[in-house]
Motif scaffolding. Structure first.
Motif, short mmCIF file in Angstrom:
data_model
loop_
_atom_site.label_atom_id
_atom_site.label_comp_id
_atom_site.label_asym_id
_atom_site.label_seq_id
_atom_site.Cartn_x
_atom_site.Cartn_y
_atom_site.Cartn_z
N VAL A 303 -0.10 6.68 -2.00
CA VAL A 303 1.16 6.16 -1.32
C VAL A 303 1.07 6.65 0.16
O VAL A 303 1.37 6.02 1.01
CB VAL A 303 2.42 6.66 -1.84
CG1 VAL A 303 3.49 6.18 -0.94
CG2 VAL A 303 2.73 6.38 -3.22
N ASP A 304 0.29 7.89 0.53
CA ASP A 304 0.05 8.27 1.68
C ASP A 304 -1.26 8.76 1.81
O ASP A 304 -1.80 9.72 1.24
CB ASP A 304 1.03 9.50 2.28
CG ASP A 304 0.73 10.21 3.32
OD1 ASP A 304 -0.41 9.77 3.96
OD2 ASP A 304 1.65 10.79 4.16
N VAL A 305 -2.40 7.87 2.19
CA VAL A 305 -3.87 8.13 2.15
C VAL A 305 -4.01 9.38 2.82
O VAL A 305 -4.87 10.21 2.15
CB VAL A 305 -4.48 6.99 2.92
CG1 VAL A 305 -5.90 7.25 3.18
CG2 VAL A 305 -4.51 5.71 2.29
N GLY A 306 -3.44 9.76 3.96
CA GLY A 306 -3.88 10.95 4.70
C GLY A 306 -3.43 12.29 3.94
O GLY A 306 -4.55 13.33 3.50
N ALA A 307 -2.43 12.12 3.38
CA ALA A 307 -1.87 13.36 2.48
C ALA A 307 -2.63 13.51 1.29
O ALA A 307 -2.91 14.58 0.89
CB ALA A 307 -0.31 13.34 2.35
#
Length: 409
Positions: A303-307
């Motif tokens: 859902v949040d690639v970076g995190a």
């Protein structure tokens, strides 16, 4: 009449869940099972689509913590209870629920969403990839023998009441969570799930049974199982049905498998879901006589690639720029540089040239280390843009042990 999508209200649960029962075949669940799922439902994380007073769509999201490579447990939305009334298909209801749900998950600050799929082809278009598989098998204990490791005979086995032993079993399970990606750190009330044993769903088998493995007075493993008595003209052909098994060391695990494979009046052990690299496969004398098969288990979405990519570690040094496509969650679109090793990682947006191109679905499949980027590239679903970077990324994303989901939700 137009439909309304809204957060589930407690007074609506029976109608909402009843629609799900109908969508999944129309067989009412037992009062025990229905009661447990009502108790576990998180109303503020559940949504329904209503056409007047009639519920025509449902979706929920448990607040889970999922183990990832490196041993961290990461917040993850456990997508569940998804269904659309058969009379209201092809109205965009499922898409609207997936849209709302992923927006909510992002707002909750949870980098991952996971699910088990009744029909695997449904969720790929929403960015979910198959990240973990499970093995099923039936061990022919009339023909198969076990070669157990040193120390197995030092393990003491004790029959126990499943409810009374639940605390000891949960303590073992909790210690196992960080050792394998894909496992769920069980939240309060979830300890009731392994004990759920409606009589109407036993299929003629015994009530749930439990055996504890102990060493020096400490519980070091457990197995939950049932026995289905079967007879032929030749004699007893009972089946041992393995529901759950966890152990803290190889000797304890081998002692449990040896016990299950040697119960009187049985001739086979049926395994419903175990890791694809589970140790029992190296204890048996003839794997062919166990008929192992694999199927998809855990579907995962970033859902949040970076995190998400920062939350795990990497088994080899990596410095790769991914070009990520994600039409359903466009905030993930673009180039991401992943740098890290076994001690930690960073993932940041970048304007540097991309090394590897893929969609968020493939990134989700590879995230837990059970599906290699190289194998996805062999299917044309990952593209290497700079020579040598795909091998580096594929090795780094791997896991020493296969990911596995220990139970459904």
């Amino acid at each position: 009449m137009t439909t309304e999508l809204r957060v589930l209200r407690p007074a609506e649960w029976d109608e909402w869940y009843g629609m799900l029962e109908l969508a999944f075949g129309g067989v009412p669940e037992s009062p025990e099972e229905r009661g447990l799922w009502q108790e576990l439902t998180e109303y503020d994380r559940s949504i329904g689509v209503w056409d007047g007073e009639r519920c025509v769509g449902a979706a929920g999201a448990f607040s889970f913590r999922l183990s990832v490579p490196g041993g961290a447990v990461v917040p993850a939305a456990g997508v569940t209870m998804v269904g659309v009334a058969a009379t209201d298909r092809r109205r965009g209801i499922l898409t609207s629920m997936m849209r709302r749900q992923l927006d909510d998950v992002r707002g909750w600050g949870e980098p991952l969403a996971v699910l088990t799929a009744s029909e695997p082809e449904i969720y790929g278009r929403f960015g979910y990839g198959i990240a973990a598989y499970a093995t099923r098998a039936t061990i022919d204990t009339n023909r198969v023998r076990l070669a157990v490791p040193e120390g197995t005979d030092d393990v003491v086995l004790r029959q126990a009441d499943p409810a009374k032993a639940a605390g000891a079993c949960e303590a073992v399970y909790a210690r196992r969570v960080t050792a394998r990606p894909g496992m769920l750190a069980r939240q309060p009330k979830w300890e009731q799930l392994p004990l759920l044993d409606p009589e109407g769903e036993r299929g003629g088998a015994s009530p749930r049974l439990c055996v504890l493995a102990e060493r020096d007075g400490e519980t070091v493993g457990y197995a939950l199982y049932a026995i289905k008595s079967e007879w032929s003209h030749a004699g007893a052909e009972g089946v041992v049905l393995v529901k759950d098994l966890e152990a803290l060391d190889p000797a304890a695990e081998a002692a449990l498998w040896r016990f299950l494979c040697s119960i009187d009046l049985t001739s086979s052990v049926r395994i419903h879901s175990r890791p694809v690299d589970d140790g029992w496969q190296h204890l048996v004398s003839d794997l062919r006589r166990c008929s192992p098969t694999q199927r998809d288990a855990l579907h995962l979405r970033l859902v949040d690639v970076g995190a998400a990519l920062e939350a795990r570690t990497y088994q080899a040094p990596v410095d790769v720029v991914f070009e990520v496509s994600d039409a359903f969650c466009p905030w993930n679109e673009g180039r991401w540089r992943v740098t890290g090793d076994a001690t930690g990682a960073r993932c940041t947006r970048t304007e540097d040239p991309a090394d590897v191109a893929l969609s968020v679905r493939e990134l989700g499949a590879a995230y837990l280390g059970g599906v290699s980027l190289m194998s996805l590239a062999a299917a044309g679903r990952v593209r290497e843009l700079r020579d040598g970077t795909l091998v580096q990324a594929s090795v780094a994303f791997g896991s020493p042990v296969a990911p596995w989901l220990p139970h459904g939700f």
